[in-house]
Write a protein that holds these residues in place. Sequence first.
Motif, PDB file in Angstrom:
ATOM      1  N   UNK A  52       0.834  -1.204   0.000  1.00  0.00           N
ATOM      2  CA  UNK A  52       0.000   0.000   0.000  1.00  0.00           C
ATOM      3  C   UNK A  52       0.866   1.251   0.000  1.00  0.00           C
ATOM      4  N   UNK A  53       1.957   1.228   0.745  1.00  0.00           N
ATOM      5  CA  UNK A  53       2.887   2.359   0.764  1.00  0.00           C
ATOM      6  C   UNK A  53       3.573   2.501  -0.585  1.00  0.00           C
ATOM      7  N   UNK A  54       3.984   1.396  -1.171  1.00  0.00           N
ATOM      8  CA  UNK A  54       4.653   1.432  -2.482  1.00  0.00           C
ATOM      9  C   UNK A  54       3.714   1.982  -3.558  1.00  0.00           C
ATOM     10  N   UNK A  55       2.443   1.610  -3.497  1.00  0.00           N
ATOM     11  CA  UNK A  55       1.472   2.069  -4.474  1.00  0.00           C
ATOM     12  C   UNK A  55       0.943   3.470  -4.178  1.00  0.00           C
ATOM     13  N   UNK A  56       1.266   4.004  -3.016  1.00  0.00           N
ATOM     14  CA  UNK A  56       0.794   5.331  -2.647  1.00  0.00           C
ATOM     15  C   UNK A  56      -0.611   5.335  -2.095  1.00  0.00           C
ATOM     16  N   UNK A  57      -1.110   4.171  -1.704  1.00  0.00           N
ATOM     17  CA  UNK A  57      -2.474   4.079  -1.189  1.00  0.00           C
ATOM     18  C   UNK A  57      -2.597   4.594   0.238  1.00  0.00           C
ATOM     19  N   UNK A  58      -1.461   4.859   0.886  1.00  0.00           N
ATOM     20  CA  UNK A  58      -1.490   5.400   2.241  1.00  0.00           C
ATOM     21  C   UNK A  58      -1.586   6.924   2.245  1.00  0.00           C
ATOM     22  N   UNK A  59      -1.515   7.542   1.066  1.00  0.00           N
ATOM     23  CA  UNK A  59      -1.617   8.999   0.964  1.00  0.00           C
ATOM     24  C   UNK A  59      -3.082   9.421   0.959  1.00  0.00           C
ATOM     25  N   UNK A  60      -3.340  10.694   1.287  1.00  0.00           N
ATOM     26  CA  UNK A  60      -4.734  11.173   1.236  1.00  0.00           C
ATOM     27  C   UNK A  60      -5.289  11.122  -0.188  1.00  0.00           C
ATOM     28  N   UNK A  61      -6.604  11.058  -0.279  1.00  0.00           N
ATOM     29  CA  UNK A  61      -7.254  10.906  -1.583  1.00  0.00           C
ATOM     30  C   UNK A  61      -6.925  12.066  -2.514  1.00  0.00           C
ATOM     31  N   UNK A  62      -6.907  13.303  -2.012  1.00  0.00           N
ATOM     32  CA  UNK A  62      -6.636  14.439  -2.897  1.00  0.00           C
ATOM     33  C   UNK A  62      -5.221  14.388  -3.447  1.00  0.00           C
ATOM     34  N   UNK A  63      -4.266  13.881  -2.688  1.00  0.00           N
ATOM     35  CA  UNK A  63      -2.884  13.746  -3.176  1.00  0.00           C
ATOM     36  C   UNK A  63      -2.826  12.707  -4.291  1.00  0.00           C
TER      37      UNK A  63
END
Length: 135
Positions: A52-63
């Motif tokens: 999830x971190x590698x895919x960027x899924x831990x970032x906020x939705x707007x980011x």
Amino acid sequence: MGLFLLKRTLTLIGTLIGASVIVFLVLEILPGNAAQMLMGPDASPDAVAALATKLGLDQPAWTRYWHWIAGLLTGNLGDSYAYSSPVIDLILERLALTVPLAVLAMALTVVIALLVGVTAAARHNKLGDVGLMGM
């Protein structure tokens, strides 16, 4: 004419932005975790969190939305998780069949529309005209 084109261009841009927001929000509210789906049900929580971190899924939705839009604008559509290849390559591969089909469908539509239009004009205000225009 210039004002008309400007209005149409602004409408196109607004429509594209609205569609992109709607598509992103629909994908955002769907249940499930993409990292969990990719790893499988037996994956450890640490491995799922790392993906999830590698895919960027831990970032906020707007980011994630802005990264997605930036990728669209630069032609970087990312990699397909299902096919493990760049998405742009998959799209171009499918366009090789889609474009000729669309052109053929458009040509057939134009021919049929011209025939129907000429027939309706020749039988103006008669049963054939009313039936064709209704169709």
